[in-house]
Scaffold this active site. Structure first.
Site, PDB file in Angstrom:
ATOM      1  CE  LYS A  13      -5.957  -3.040   6.153  1.00  0.00           C
ATOM      2  NZ  LYS A  13      -7.050  -2.669   7.080  1.00  0.00           N
ATOM      3  NE  ARG A  88     -10.255  -5.170   1.578  1.00  0.00           N
ATOM      4  CZ  ARG A  88      -9.708  -3.965   1.744  1.00  0.00           C
ATOM      5  NH1 ARG A  88      -8.566  -3.659   1.199  1.00  0.00           N
ATOM      6  NH2 ARG A  88     -10.329  -3.076   2.482  1.00  0.00           N
ATOM      7  NE  ARG A 127     -10.482   5.458   7.427  1.00  0.00           N
ATOM      8  CZ  ARG A 127     -10.232   4.183   7.144  1.00  0.00           C
ATOM      9  NH1 ARG A 127      -8.980   3.751   7.094  1.00  0.00           N
ATOM     10  NH2 ARG A 127     -11.217   3.347   6.911  1.00  0.00           N
ATOM     11  NE  ARG A 160     -12.031   5.140   2.980  1.00  0.00           N
ATOM     12  CZ  ARG A 160     -11.328   4.022   3.190  1.00  0.00           C
ATOM     13  NH1 ARG A 160     -10.069   4.108   3.577  1.00  0.00           N
ATOM     14  NH2 ARG A 160     -11.863   2.841   3.012  1.00  0.00           N
ATOM     15  NE  ARG A 171     -14.650  -0.336   4.572  1.00  0.00           N
ATOM     16  CZ  ARG A 171     -14.179   0.728   5.213  1.00  0.00           C
ATOM     17  NH1 ARG A 171     -14.997   1.699   5.594  1.00  0.00           N
ATOM     18  NH2 ARG A 171     -12.903   0.838   5.464  1.00  0.00           N
TER      19      ARG A 171
END
Ligand code: ADP
Ligand code: AMP
Length: 216
Positions: A13, A88, A127, A160, A171
């Site tokens: 996203k 969300r 990531r 992160r 998540r």
């Protein structure tokens, strides 16, 4: 152009939001980035969000919705926006409808990007993010510079905390339970556009642009 980007964590996203924001010259609004910036500055919102982000839960709606309401009233959103990571859950989607009604502007589309679990895990675990500007890298697919400094702003590149395995599992669970129903919410309004997020990032971008311009 007023767009919402939906999809599981790690699907791309943010990657697409940055590109769409450049293409349509509208701001990229990421609630995740806003919380991380607030946390770095140790503001009240950042400190309230900290524990939720750390364990992969949603920050309570009374904090998140107010943040987005204020942001969308900013004059830079007059031409449009790319919302990434909001809404969300269905309550946030309803709140967004109310905010846009008050502003007298409609949403053009909700773009739903999806990919299978193996791809999501690969993308999230690889990531890397710039501490300074939030630019996103991937150790295999878009590797950061060797000196570990962001090529855009020179900031430090880090992983992160919530991209570690245990938090990622939570998540994904939260996504299934709370965010997936938002896909049906927008389907019901006839503005949902679904795209296969497993493709190369450039291809995903071109498909999204074709879909929102009514060519697909
Ligand atoms: P999200 O915002 O949905 O959590 P990101 O845009 O941060 O996801 O992407 C997660 C990771 O996957 C990043 O490291 C990014 O560079 C990488 N990525 C995003 N889209 C693609 C793609 N289409 N192919 C390969 N890697 C991708
Ligand atoms: P993201 O950068 O979109 O992956 O979001 C990182 C974390 O920020 C999430 O796991 C949540 O804890 C929090 N967050 C981001 N957006 C929202 C939202 N719309 N509602 C609630 N929490 C959010």
């Amino acid at each position: 152009m007023r767009l919402v980007l939906l999809g599981p964590p790690g699907v791309g996203k943010g990657t697409q939001a940055v590109r769409l924001s450049k293409r349509f010259d509208v701001p990229h609004i990421s609630t995740g980035d806003m919380f991380r910036e607030a946390l770095a500055k140790k503001t009240k919102i950042g400190l309230s969000a900290k524990e939720y982000i750390a364990c992969g839960k949603l920050v309570p709606n009374e904090i998140t919705i107010g943040l987005v309401r204020d942001r969308l009233q900013n004059p830079d959103c007059a031409k449009g926006f790319i919302l990434d990571g909001f809404p969300r859950d269905v309550a946030q989607a309803e709140a967004l409808d109310e905010i846009l009604k008050t502003l007298g502007v409609p949403l053009d589309a909700a773009v739903y990007i999806d990919a299978g679990p193996d791809i999501l895990v690969k993308r999230i675990s690889g990531r890397r993010v710039c501490e300074g500007c939030g630019a996103t890298y991937h150790i295999s697919f878009s590797p950061p510079p060797e000196d570990g400094k962001c090529q855009r702003c020179g900031g430090r590149i880090y992983q992160r905390g919530d991209d570690r395995e245990e938090t990622v599992r939570e998540r994904l669970k939260v996504y299934k339970a709370s965010t997936e129903p938002v896909v049906d919410y927008y389907k019901g309004f006839g503005i949902l556009k679904a795209v296969d997020g497993e493709k190369d990032a450039n291809e995903v971008l071109e498909i999204i642009i074709s879909m929102i311009q009514g060519r697909q």
